[in-house]
Structures are given as structure tokens and as C-alpha cells.
Design a protein around this motif. Sequence first.
Motif, PDB file in Angstrom:
ATOM      1  N   GLY A   1      38.577  14.545  58.991  1.00 13.95           N
ATOM      2  CA  GLY A   1      37.816  15.879  58.847  1.00 13.95           C
ATOM      3  C   GLY A   1      38.415  17.072  58.317  1.00 13.95           C
ATOM      4  N   SER A   2      38.174  18.342  58.718  1.00 13.08           N
ATOM      5  CA  SER A   2      38.826  19.562  58.093  1.00 13.08           C
ATOM      6  C   SER A   2      40.272  19.595  58.942  1.00 13.08           C
ATOM      7  N   THR A   3      41.161  19.979  57.931  1.00 12.85           N
ATOM      8  CA  THR A   3      42.395  19.958  58.346  1.00 12.85           C
ATOM      9  C   THR A   3      43.166  21.304  58.082  1.00 12.85           C
ATOM     10  N   VAL A   4      44.419  21.382  58.904  1.00 11.33           N
ATOM     11  CA  VAL A   4      45.185  22.704  58.507  1.00 11.33           C
ATOM     12  C   VAL A   4      46.386  22.294  57.900  1.00 11.33           C
ATOM     13  N   SER A   5      47.034  22.615  56.894  1.00 11.12           N
ATOM     14  CA  SER A   5      48.047  22.071  55.931  1.00 11.12           C
ATOM     15  C   SER A   5      49.181  23.218  55.806  1.00 11.12           C
ATOM     16  N   VAL A   6      50.376  22.724  55.981  1.00  7.38           N
ATOM     17  CA  VAL A   6      51.627  23.716  55.666  1.00  7.38           C
ATOM     18  C   VAL A   6      52.434  22.879  54.669  1.00  7.38           C
ATOM     19  N   ASN A   7      53.328  23.815  53.869  1.00  6.59           N
ATOM     20  CA  ASN A   7      54.184  23.352  52.912  1.00  6.59           C
ATOM     21  C   ASN A   7      55.358  23.614  53.651  1.00  6.59           C
ATOM     22  N   TYR A   8      56.485  22.679  53.422  1.00  5.91           N
ATOM     23  CA  TYR A   8      57.692  22.925  54.238  1.00  5.91           C
ATOM     24  C   TYR A   8      58.858  22.314  53.315  1.00  5.91           C
ATOM     25  N   VAL A   9      60.200  22.679  53.404  1.00  4.91           N
ATOM     26  CA  VAL A   9      61.117  22.328  52.595  1.00  4.91           C
ATOM     27  C   VAL A   9      61.985  21.027  53.264  1.00  4.91           C
ATOM     28  N   SER A  10      62.026  19.959  52.734  1.00  8.31           N
ATOM     29  CA  SER A  10      63.025  19.019  53.417  1.00  8.31           C
ATOM     30  C   SER A  10      64.343  19.337  53.349  1.00  8.31           C
ATOM     31  N   GLY A  11      64.891  19.128  54.445  1.00  8.28           N
ATOM     32  CA  GLY A  11      66.253  19.482  54.809  1.00  8.28           C
ATOM     33  C   GLY A  11      67.300  18.888  54.117  1.00  8.28           C
ATOM     34  N   SER A  12      67.086  17.598  53.700  1.00  4.58           N
ATOM     35  CA  SER A  12      68.148  16.660  52.909  1.00  4.58           C
ATOM     36  C   SER A  12      67.620  16.701  51.505  1.00  4.58           C
ATOM     37  N   SER A  13      66.563  16.908  50.814  1.00  7.72           N
ATOM     38  CA  SER A  13      66.564  16.716  49.439  1.00  7.72           C
ATOM     39  C   SER A  13      66.185  18.416  49.020  1.00  7.72           C
ATOM     40  N   GLN A  14      65.725  19.172  49.893  1.00  4.74           N
ATOM     41  CA  GLN A  14      65.495  20.592  49.387  1.00  4.74           C
ATOM     42  C   GLN A  14      64.203  20.554  48.534  1.00  4.74           C
ATOM     43  N   ARG A  15      63.328  19.671  48.757  1.00  8.66           N
ATOM     44  CA  ARG A  15      61.992  19.660  47.959  1.00  8.66           C
ATOM     45  C   ARG A  15      60.805  20.147  48.752  1.00  8.66           C
ATOM     46  N   ILE A  16      59.938  20.712  48.041  1.00 12.44           N
ATOM     47  CA  ILE A  16      58.910  21.303  48.755  1.00 12.44           C
ATOM     48  C   ILE A  16      57.814  20.241  49.002  1.00 12.44           C
ATOM     49  N   LYS A  17      57.373  20.021  50.317  1.00 14.91           N
ATOM     50  CA  LYS A  17      56.333  18.815  50.512  1.00 14.91           C
ATOM     51  C   LYS A  17      55.267  19.485  51.381  1.00 14.91           C
ATOM     52  N   LYS A  18      54.272  18.720  51.629  1.00  9.04           N
ATOM     53  CA  LYS A  18      52.962  19.261  52.567  1.00  9.04           C
ATOM     54  C   LYS A  18      52.825  18.235  53.800  1.00  9.04           C
ATOM     55  N   MET A  19      52.262  18.832  54.792  1.00  5.73           N
ATOM     56  CA  MET A  19      51.856  18.102  55.909  1.00  5.73           C
ATOM     57  C   MET A  19      50.702  18.750  56.674  1.00  5.73           C
ATOM     58  N   GLU A  20      49.525  17.740  57.060  1.00  7.68           N
ATOM     59  CA  GLU A  20      48.448  18.132  57.351  1.00  7.68           C
ATOM     60  C   GLU A  20      48.098  17.544  58.783  1.00  7.68           C
ATOM     61  N   LEU A  21      47.276  18.469  59.468  1.00  6.02           N
ATOM     62  CA  LEU A  21      46.800  17.899  60.885  1.00  6.02           C
ATOM     63  C   LEU A  21      45.555  18.529  61.093  1.00  6.02           C
ATOM     64  N   SER A  22      44.561  17.587  61.688  1.00  2.00           N
ATOM     65  CA  SER A  22      43.074  17.854  61.841  1.00  2.00           C
ATOM     66  C   SER A  22      42.990  19.039  62.811  1.00  2.00           C
ATOM     67  N   ARG A  23      41.944  19.785  62.401  1.00  2.00           N
ATOM     68  CA  ARG A  23      41.771  20.690  63.014  1.00  2.00           C
ATOM     69  C   ARG A  23      41.327  20.696  64.744  1.00  2.00           C
ATOM     70  N   ARG A  24      40.833  19.288  64.724  1.00  2.00           N
ATOM     71  CA  ARG A  24      40.077  19.008  66.170  1.00  2.00           C
ATOM     72  C   ARG A  24      41.225  18.305  66.949  1.00  2.00           C
ATOM     73  N   THR A  25      42.377  18.241  66.656  1.00  2.00           N
ATOM     74  CA  THR A  25      43.454  17.520  67.449  1.00  2.00           C
ATOM     75  C   THR A  25      44.302  18.601  68.407  1.00  2.00           C
ATOM     76  N   LEU A  26      44.418  19.882  68.054  1.00  2.00           N
ATOM     77  CA  LEU A  26      45.135  20.604  68.792  1.00  2.00           C
ATOM     78  C   LEU A  26      44.592  22.031  69.137  1.00  2.00           C
ATOM     79  N   ARG A  27      44.604  22.321  70.380  1.00  2.00           N
ATOM     80  CA  ARG A  27      43.990  23.593  70.621  1.00  2.00           C
ATOM     81  C   ARG A  27      45.010  24.698  70.980  1.00  2.00           C
TER      82      ARG A  27
END
Length: 272
Positions: A168-194
Amino acid sequence: MKIRRSNRLVDMTRYLLEHPRELVSLKFFGERYGSAKSSISEDLGIIRKTLQDWGVGKLETLPGASGGARLTPMYSADNAKMVIDQLVEKVDDESRLLPGGYVYLSDLLGDPEVLREVGRLIATQYEAQDVDVVMTIETKGIPLAQSVAMYLNRPFVIVRNSSHITEGSTVSVNYVSGSSQRIKKMELSRRTLREGANVVVVDDFLKGGGTLNGMKSLIDEFGAHLVGMNVFAEGQFEGERLIGECTSLIKVDSSDNQFSAKPGNYLATVFN
């Protein structure tokens, strides 16, 4: 039907272990076994002493109409040290070293006995804290988070590297990989965390800390609270990690073309 005490003790212990950190009323046990509350209280005293003597759990009894018994599975310091020493022995094999300083752990993270031990170890750290959710990121951290969640009797949520239509609908953030220094993205469903939820983060391996820092950012986006971070193993990293405090069960050293495993900071963090 009247239940024999030996049978009652076995079933009570089983029930409490299957419902960790849950307050179970004495009335429930009394009706279940057709026994007086005084008999149930005596049985709970036997269970409490046995768990304490073996260092595998803490049984609390709360008085009053709304009281009852609550079992918290946990390890004593001696048992925790013994389990971690056994884990170190299993990891201490130079053939596990992978390119990039990572360590092969998939066989251990799929071993039911290892998962039970790790779940109880990590749950022990939070036995006196209010935890609402255990969080991990796909994929190797999933069995660890599930085991911890079972001992804490709380749900676990899985952060995704990409969106799934079933989330369903998700919240996403960009983060920097500590080892490769590349920018990546991760997401979490809005319904899973209050908002306001207390979250424990669990992952399999810590190197630069980028993934853990990304999950911390997600927790902040939801307005939730980070209680603590835990990893199965911590590797070496040149430079400054992107996270602060993190509890590791094992630490691996691959300097000078040699590989060795030793206890992480868990014992010092939890029992000192």
C-alpha cells in the motif's frame, strides 16, 4: 476436572512461555485447572524459583484484582556469556570472510537453535523497557527480528528496498551507504508503524552503519521513538560510522589478512 499438580506445573510453564510478557490472571489459571488461587500461587512460586535458578527467565506476580503472573524470557549473565562464546566459536572460521569485509552468516541465520538463542539474548536487553515494534530491513535480518519479536511478544515490521504493491502507501527515505558511500532508498508501509511507537532495530551485520542510520531516519519520519539497535555481528570499518550506539553480539576482525571472531559489546552493554 481436577488436574494433578505435576501436570498443572508443566502446562502453566508451557502457557507462560508461549505468552511472554503477557499478564495472565490467577483466575484464568484457577478456572483452567479447577484449582484454588492459593494452589496456583504456590505453583507459580515453584516456576519462578526454577526459572531463576536456571537463569532463563523472570516470573513476576502482581497482586490485586487486575494482577496476575507475567513471564519475561531472558538470560542470566552467565548464560548469556556461555551462549555468546558458542556463537563466537561457530563464526570463528576464516572461510566465512567475503570480499569487502563482509562475513558469511546465512547458515547461522537459518539455524532454529541459533535464532532462539539470539532472540532471547536481544530480548534480554529490553526486558525492563517498553517496546512496541521490532524493525528490520529485508532480507537477512528478517529471521532475527522475528525471533526477537517472539520473545518480546511484539510485532515486527520489514523495511523494503523498493515498494511492493501489497504494502500500500509507503514512506520512503534516501540514505547513504556507510561502506560504498552510494545513495540508496528504503521504504516502509504507512500502516505498519504508529506515531510515538517505541522501536527496536535489528539487523544481521554492521559495517559503516548506513542501513541502520536509514532505518533511524524512517523512524523519525513516522514520529516514532528509537529504543535501541542490535546486530548479530559487527565488522571492521575504517573511518567514522554513521550511527552512534549499537549492540553487537559478535565482532569480527580481518586485519593483517587474518580472520577472527570475538564477543561484541553485548555483555558490557547489558550486564554492566
